[in-house]
Structures are given as C-alpha cells and as structure tokens.
Scaffold this active site. Structure first.
Site, PDB file in Angstrom:
ATOM      1  N   VAL A   1      43.238 -18.468  26.045  1.00 15.03           N
ATOM      2  CA  VAL A   1      44.222 -19.547  26.201  1.00 15.03           C
ATOM      3  C   VAL A   1      43.441 -20.829  26.484  1.00 15.03           C
ATOM      4  O   VAL A   1      42.635 -20.866  27.417  1.00 15.03           O
ATOM      5  CB  VAL A   1      45.188 -19.255  27.376  1.00 15.03           C
ATOM      6  CG1 VAL A   1      46.157 -20.418  27.583  1.00 15.03           C
ATOM      7  CG2 VAL A   1      45.945 -17.952  27.158  1.00 15.03           C
TER       8      VAL A   1
ATOM      9  N   ASN B   1      41.026 -26.985  30.152  1.00 11.52           N
ATOM     10  CA  ASN B   1      40.344 -28.151  29.595  1.00 11.52           C
ATOM     11  C   ASN B   1      41.196 -29.427  29.698  1.00 11.52           C
ATOM     12  O   ASN B   1      40.643 -30.528  29.735  1.00 11.52           O
ATOM     13  CB  ASN B   1      40.006 -27.855  28.127  1.00 11.52           C
ATOM     14  CG  ASN B   1      39.596 -29.094  27.372  1.00 11.52           C
ATOM     15  OD1 ASN B   1      38.481 -29.579  27.516  1.00 11.52           O
ATOM     16  ND2 ASN B   1      40.506 -29.651  26.576  1.00 11.52           N
TER      17      ASN B   1
ATOM     18  N   TYR C   1      40.319 -40.353  39.262  1.00 16.30           N
ATOM     19  CA  TYR C   1      39.763 -39.317  38.372  1.00 16.30           C
ATOM     20  C   TYR C   1      38.619 -38.599  39.086  1.00 16.30           C
ATOM     21  O   TYR C   1      38.529 -37.364  39.065  1.00 16.30           O
ATOM     22  CB  TYR C   1      39.260 -39.982  37.084  1.00 16.30           C
ATOM     23  CG  TYR C   1      38.611 -39.047  36.087  1.00 16.30           C
ATOM     24  CD1 TYR C   1      39.371 -38.147  35.343  1.00 16.30           C
ATOM     25  CD2 TYR C   1      37.227 -39.060  35.882  1.00 16.30           C
ATOM     26  CE1 TYR C   1      38.781 -37.292  34.433  1.00 16.30           C
ATOM     27  CE2 TYR C   1      36.631 -38.210  34.961  1.00 16.30           C
ATOM     28  CZ  TYR C   1      37.410 -37.330  34.236  1.00 16.30           C
ATOM     29  OH  TYR C   1      36.824 -36.485  33.328  1.00 16.30           O
TER      30      TYR C   1
ATOM     31  N   LYS D   1      38.468 -34.526  39.938  1.00 14.02           N
ATOM     32  CA  LYS D   1      37.458 -33.591  39.416  1.00 14.02           C
ATOM     33  C   LYS D   1      36.648 -32.975  40.563  1.00 14.02           C
ATOM     34  O   LYS D   1      36.208 -31.820  40.461  1.00 14.02           O
ATOM     35  CB  LYS D   1      36.542 -34.303  38.414  1.00 14.02           C
ATOM     36  CG  LYS D   1      37.248 -34.679  37.103  1.00 14.02           C
ATOM     37  CD  LYS D   1      37.634 -33.455  36.279  1.00 14.02           C
ATOM     38  CE  LYS D   1      38.285 -33.805  34.964  1.00 14.02           C
ATOM     39  NZ  LYS D   1      38.642 -32.640  34.151  1.00 14.02           N
TER      40      LYS D   1
ATOM     41  N   VAL E   1      30.854 -37.144  26.524  1.00 12.99           N
ATOM     42  CA  VAL E   1      30.905 -36.441  25.237  1.00 12.99           C
ATOM     43  C   VAL E   1      31.731 -37.344  24.313  1.00 12.99           C
ATOM     44  O   VAL E   1      32.706 -37.949  24.779  1.00 12.99           O
ATOM     45  CB  VAL E   1      31.610 -35.066  25.395  1.00 12.99           C
ATOM     46  CG1 VAL E   1      31.758 -34.360  24.061  1.00 12.99           C
ATOM     47  CG2 VAL E   1      30.870 -34.186  26.399  1.00 12.99           C
TER      48      VAL E   1
HETATM   49  N1  LIG Z   1      34.914 -36.717  26.866  1.00 17.30           N
HETATM   50  C1  LIG Z   1      34.141 -36.858  27.916  1.00 17.30           C
HETATM   51  O1  LIG Z   1      33.238 -37.715  27.950  1.00 17.30           O
HETATM   52  C2  LIG Z   1      34.324 -35.951  29.097  1.00 17.30           C
HETATM   53  C3  LIG Z   1      33.343 -35.937  30.094  1.00 17.30           C
HETATM   54  C4  LIG Z   1      33.502 -35.112  31.184  1.00 17.30           C
HETATM   55  C5  LIG Z   1      34.602 -34.297  31.297  1.00 17.30           C
HETATM   56  N2  LIG Z   1      35.562 -34.336  30.326  1.00 17.30           N
HETATM   57  C6  LIG Z   1      36.748 -33.484  30.484  1.00 17.30           C
HETATM   58  O2  LIG Z   1      36.913 -32.693  29.322  1.00 17.30           O
HETATM   59  C7  LIG Z   1      38.315 -32.436  29.125  1.00 17.30           C
HETATM   60  C8  LIG Z   1      38.703 -32.759  27.696  1.00 17.30           C
HETATM   61  O3  LIG Z   1      38.429 -34.115  27.446  1.00 17.30           O
HETATM   62  P1  LIG Z   1      38.387 -34.729  25.956  1.00 17.30           P
HETATM   63  O4  LIG Z   1      37.424 -35.834  26.017  1.00 17.30           O
HETATM   64  O5  LIG Z   1      38.233 -33.667  24.952  1.00 17.30           O
HETATM   65  O6  LIG Z   1      39.876 -35.352  25.865  1.00 17.30           O
HETATM   66  P2  LIG Z   1      40.723 -35.783  24.572  1.00 17.30           P
HETATM   67  O7  LIG Z   1      39.890 -35.822  23.352  1.00 17.30           O
HETATM   68  O8  LIG Z   1      41.434 -37.021  24.999  1.00 17.30           O
HETATM   69  O9  LIG Z   1      41.767 -34.576  24.412  1.00 17.30           O
HETATM   70  C9  LIG Z   1      42.712 -34.370  25.399  1.00 17.30           C
HETATM   71  C10 LIG Z   1      43.537 -33.130  25.097  1.00 17.30           C
HETATM   72  O10 LIG Z   1      44.411 -32.928  26.202  1.00 17.30           O
HETATM   73  C11 LIG Z   1      45.765 -32.957  25.762  1.00 17.30           C
HETATM   74  N3  LIG Z   1      46.619 -33.661  26.708  1.00 17.30           N
HETATM   75  C12 LIG Z   1      46.450 -34.912  27.187  1.00 17.30           C
HETATM   76  N4  LIG Z   1      47.450 -35.217  28.013  1.00 17.30           N
HETATM   77  C13 LIG Z   1      48.273 -34.146  28.039  1.00 17.30           C
HETATM   78  C14 LIG Z   1      49.482 -33.873  28.701  1.00 17.30           C
HETATM   79  N5  LIG Z   1      50.065 -34.763  29.476  1.00 17.30           N
HETATM   80  N6  LIG Z   1      50.035 -32.661  28.521  1.00 17.30           N
HETATM   81  C15 LIG Z   1      49.470 -31.740  27.721  1.00 17.30           C
HETATM   82  N7  LIG Z   1      48.335 -31.949  27.044  1.00 17.30           N
HETATM   83  C16 LIG Z   1      47.740 -33.143  27.205  1.00 17.30           C
HETATM   84  C17 LIG Z   1      45.749 -33.699  24.455  1.00 17.30           C
HETATM   85  O11 LIG Z   1      46.890 -33.249  23.757  1.00 17.30           O
HETATM   86  P3  LIG Z   1      47.738 -34.167  22.736  1.00 17.30           P
HETATM   87  O12 LIG Z   1      46.742 -34.453  21.647  1.00 17.30           O
HETATM   88  O13 LIG Z   1      48.838 -33.316  22.287  1.00 17.30           O
HETATM   89  O14 LIG Z   1      48.144 -35.367  23.490  1.00 17.30           O
HETATM   90  C18 LIG Z   1      44.412 -33.267  23.864  1.00 17.30           C
HETATM   91  O15 LIG Z   1      44.535 -32.010  23.257  1.00 17.30           O
HETATM   92  C19 LIG Z   1      39.047 -33.234  30.197  1.00 17.30           C
HETATM   93  O16 LIG Z   1      39.367 -32.410  31.284  1.00 17.30           O
HETATM   94  C20 LIG Z   1      38.031 -34.269  30.628  1.00 17.30           C
HETATM   95  O17 LIG Z   1      38.244 -34.715  31.938  1.00 17.30           O
HETATM   96  C21 LIG Z   1      35.442 -35.134  29.218  1.00 17.30           C
END
Ligand SMILES: NC(=O)c1ccc[n+]([C@@H]2O[C@H](COP(=O)([O-])OP(=O)(O)OC[C@H]3O[C@@H](n4cnc5c(N)ncnc54)[C@H](OP(=O)(O)O)[C@@H]3O)[C@@H](O)[C@H]2O)c1
Length: 351
Positions: free
Chosen positions: A68, A150, A224, A228, A257
C-alpha cells in the site's frame, strides 16, 4: 591550557591518570568515528541489494502479496509503486486524485501485466473517519505486507512561522502526522495478519518518508520541519513495538529530490530524481546509510548519507551553526520565490 598548567598536571600522579583517561577517550571517539564512517560507505556503496522476497516480493497476481503506497500518483510515491511492482508485489495506490491514480495503475499493468492494482482516492487533509474506512474496506481481504507512508505536504514557499497561513499549517500537520498515523493504524493490523498467516516466514515492512527538514530544525519551514521531526520519534517508537510481531518499521530521511513538491527539475550529485532515490531506499532496507546514530532510520541516498554523517559528526543537527546556515538558506529561497511570484503576476497583468 597553558604549558605551565599542562606540566603541573602531567608531573602529578593524578595528572597521569587524567591524561591517560583523556587519551583513551580520544582513541574511543576516533575509533567510533572511523567505524561509523566505514558503515556509511558499506551501506551506501558496497553491500548487495536487499532481497524483497522476505517482504513477500516475487509472486505477483492472485498469490501475490500487496504493498500500500500513499501519495502514489506522483513524484516519489509513484516511483515506489513502479519499483515495488518490479519486485513482484501487487500495488494499492492511494492519493487525492482518482484519475491520476488510474493512469498510474494502467501504466503499471502495461509494464508488469501480471501485477494486480487497486486505487483508493481520498483527500488526506480532511482527516475524516470515512477516509480510513474506505481504505480498510479496499484492503481488508488482501495479503498486505508493505506500507509506504509517503504522502506529505510542505509549505508552498519558505515562510516565517508567524506568517504561516492557517490552512497551510493545519494541512501540513493533518496530512504529514494525523493521516499518516491513522493510515498506519488501518494498514498495520492487516500486515500483521498476513505475517501471522505465513507463520512469520514473510516479514512486514512499514517505511515512512522523513526529511532533512525534520533532521535539522529548519527556520522558515518550521511547521513542516516539526511535522517530520515528529515522524522520526513516532516511527522509531513504533519500530520497537512492531519488531516482535515480525514487522520492520523504518523512517527514511531524504534531502532534496526532483519533484513537484521540491519544485526542482534538474538533478545533481545531491539532488537525485525519484527513480534514483527510491532505488537507493529499496536496495538498502534495514541498513542505516547516513543515519548510523539512529535506530530504525535510514538516510539511503549516497550523497544524502555523506551529508547527514558530516553534519552529525561535526556541528550536530541541533547546533546554532546549523540553524543559522539553514535560516540564511531559506531566507534566500523565500526572497527568490517572492521575486518570481511578482514577476509572474506582472507578466499576467501585461498579457
Ligand atoms: N521532493 C523532495 O525534495 C522531498 C525531500 C524530502 C522528503 N520528501 C517527502 O517525500 C514525500 C513525497 O514527496 P514528493 O516530492 O514525491 O511529493 P509530490 O511529487 O508533490 O507528490 C505528492 C503526492 O501526495 C499526494 N497528495 C498530496 N496531498 C494530498 C492529500 N491532501 N491527500 C491525498 N494525497 C495527497 C499527491 O496526490 P495528488 O497528485 O492526487 O494530489 C501526490 O501523489 C513527502 O512526504 C515529502 O515530505 C520529499
């Protein structure tokens, strides 16, 4: 210490013991540092990938086990879905937008025809019992072994805490914390049942996405950052509780990322794309990478691991120096983001 004081200490018999103890402490600290650094190198570059059969990988289809994944329609979560499907797990995709989930499910089925998929759409920021009930009904008959927590939200741009809008503040805490905990309470018992059915021959796995924002207190991303950091303590506590039940629980720490959330498109040595990042997570489950000092925690991507280790072994993550540098960095990002927003709004007006 002056030369005179040093001579006085070293010429007294007590002084000999003090100097010897100091020397032993120095040798101990240096040995620990070298051993920890060696472990970072082994985890990041040398050890072979973890075999996912122990978490039910390999079978797919009707006899397959299920993963999941929340936030699975985009970015890192979407990549978890593809890479876990490649490891032979069926996939439950959870996020806000059903149409995006359907597209990902179809892409997975096109690439891995025997993989089964299910989609579950709800807005995690609403935190209604119906969300978790919908999820439970969708998965209660499935042999789930893996949960990837995630889904997450950050600030749209770095912002002083006192100016953070109410909705943004509440959404971050609700999505990153309350929803993550409630989703885990929904899925973990189903994982436990699958593990027990296999007589503990198969293990369960719960990975939760942490962040450098939680590792280091981060001014201008305070909400944020706190959300975390909360996940760090919660996940490690849960790891202790679920270990005897045959479920591994791990917090995954990441620096930037490329994704919609980070708003970064170009990769670099310190900024991988989701494919590179998730590859590093799944190859090293159970190892700590750069998070050698933390139980049930991993900083798996090689450059993030080196950064984590370097900060932890020098100034420390909670130091004034780290806080000040982080403040300056995020003030600069905010200034640039505000300038960009002003430019775009000016462009719109002239169009
Ligand atoms: N990217 C980075 O630099 C980075 C660094 C450190 C940690 N992280 C962590 O990695 C994780 C993923 O980040 P990402 O960069 O891949 O984010 P992303 O590309 O913005 O993707 C976010 C995902 O979460 C879903 N989502 C957002 N809001 C939601 C809500 N209210 N209800 C249900 N689903 C929701 C989105 O779904 P929809 O498309 O349907 O809206 C999408 O599938 C997060 O926990 C983030 O904090 C990211």
């Amino acid at each position: 210490m002056s030369v005179e004081l040093f001579n006085t200490i070293s010429n007294s018999s007590v002084g000999h013991y003090v100097l010897f103890a100091a020397l032993l402490l120095g040798v101990f600290k240096l040995t620990t540092l070298v051993l920890n650094f060696s472990a970072v190198i082994f985890d990041s570059f040398i050890l072979p990938p973890v075999n996912f059969k122990k978490y039910g990988g390999g079978a797919r289809g009707n006899n397959g086990k299920w993963a999941v994944i929340t936030g699975a329609s985009d970015g890192i979560g979407k990549e978890y879905a593809f890479q876990l499907a490649a490891k032979g797990l069926n996939i439950v995709l959870v996020s806000r937008t059903e149409s995006k989930l359907e597209v990902v499910a179809n892409e997975i089925k096109a690439k891995y025809p025997t993989t089964q998929t299910k989609v579950v759409a709800f807005d995690a920021s609403t935190d209604t019992p119906a969300n978790y009930l919908t999820l439970r009904h969708a998965i209660e008959e499935l042999a789930v072994t893996v949960l990837i927590n995630n889904v997450g939200q950050s600030h749209s741009i770095p912002v002083p805490f006192l100016e953070t809008e109410d909705k943004e503040l509440r959404d971050i805490i609700t999505i990153n914390n309350t929803a993550t905990l409630k989703i885990t309470q929904t899925v973990a018992p189903i994982i436990e049942a699958t593990v027990n059915k296999s007589n503990k021959k198969i293990k369960g796995l719960i990975l939760t996405m942490g962040s450098f924002g939680g590792l280091l207190p981060t001014p201008y991303l305070a909400t944020y950052s706190g959300s975390k950091a909360f996940l760090q303590a919660w996940s490690a506590a849960l790891a202790g509780e679920l270990k005897p039940k045959g479920i591994d629980v791990e917090l995954i720490i990441s620096y930037l990322v490329t994704s919609n959330m980070s708003k970064i498109k170009r990769t670099s040595a310190t900024i991988p794309n989701p494919k590179q990042f998730v590859g590093s997570v799944l190859r090293s489950v159970g190892r700590r990478g750069g998070a050698q000092e933390r139980y049930a925690t991993s900083t798996p991507y090689w450059s993030h691991a080196l950064m984590h280790f370097a900060i932890e072994s020098t100034v420390g993550v909670y130091s004034k120096v780290a806080n000040k540098l982080n403040l300056q960095m995020h003030q600069q990002i905010r200034t640039r983001a505000l300038k960009k927003a002003a430019r775009l709004s000016q462009q719109k007006k002239t169009e």
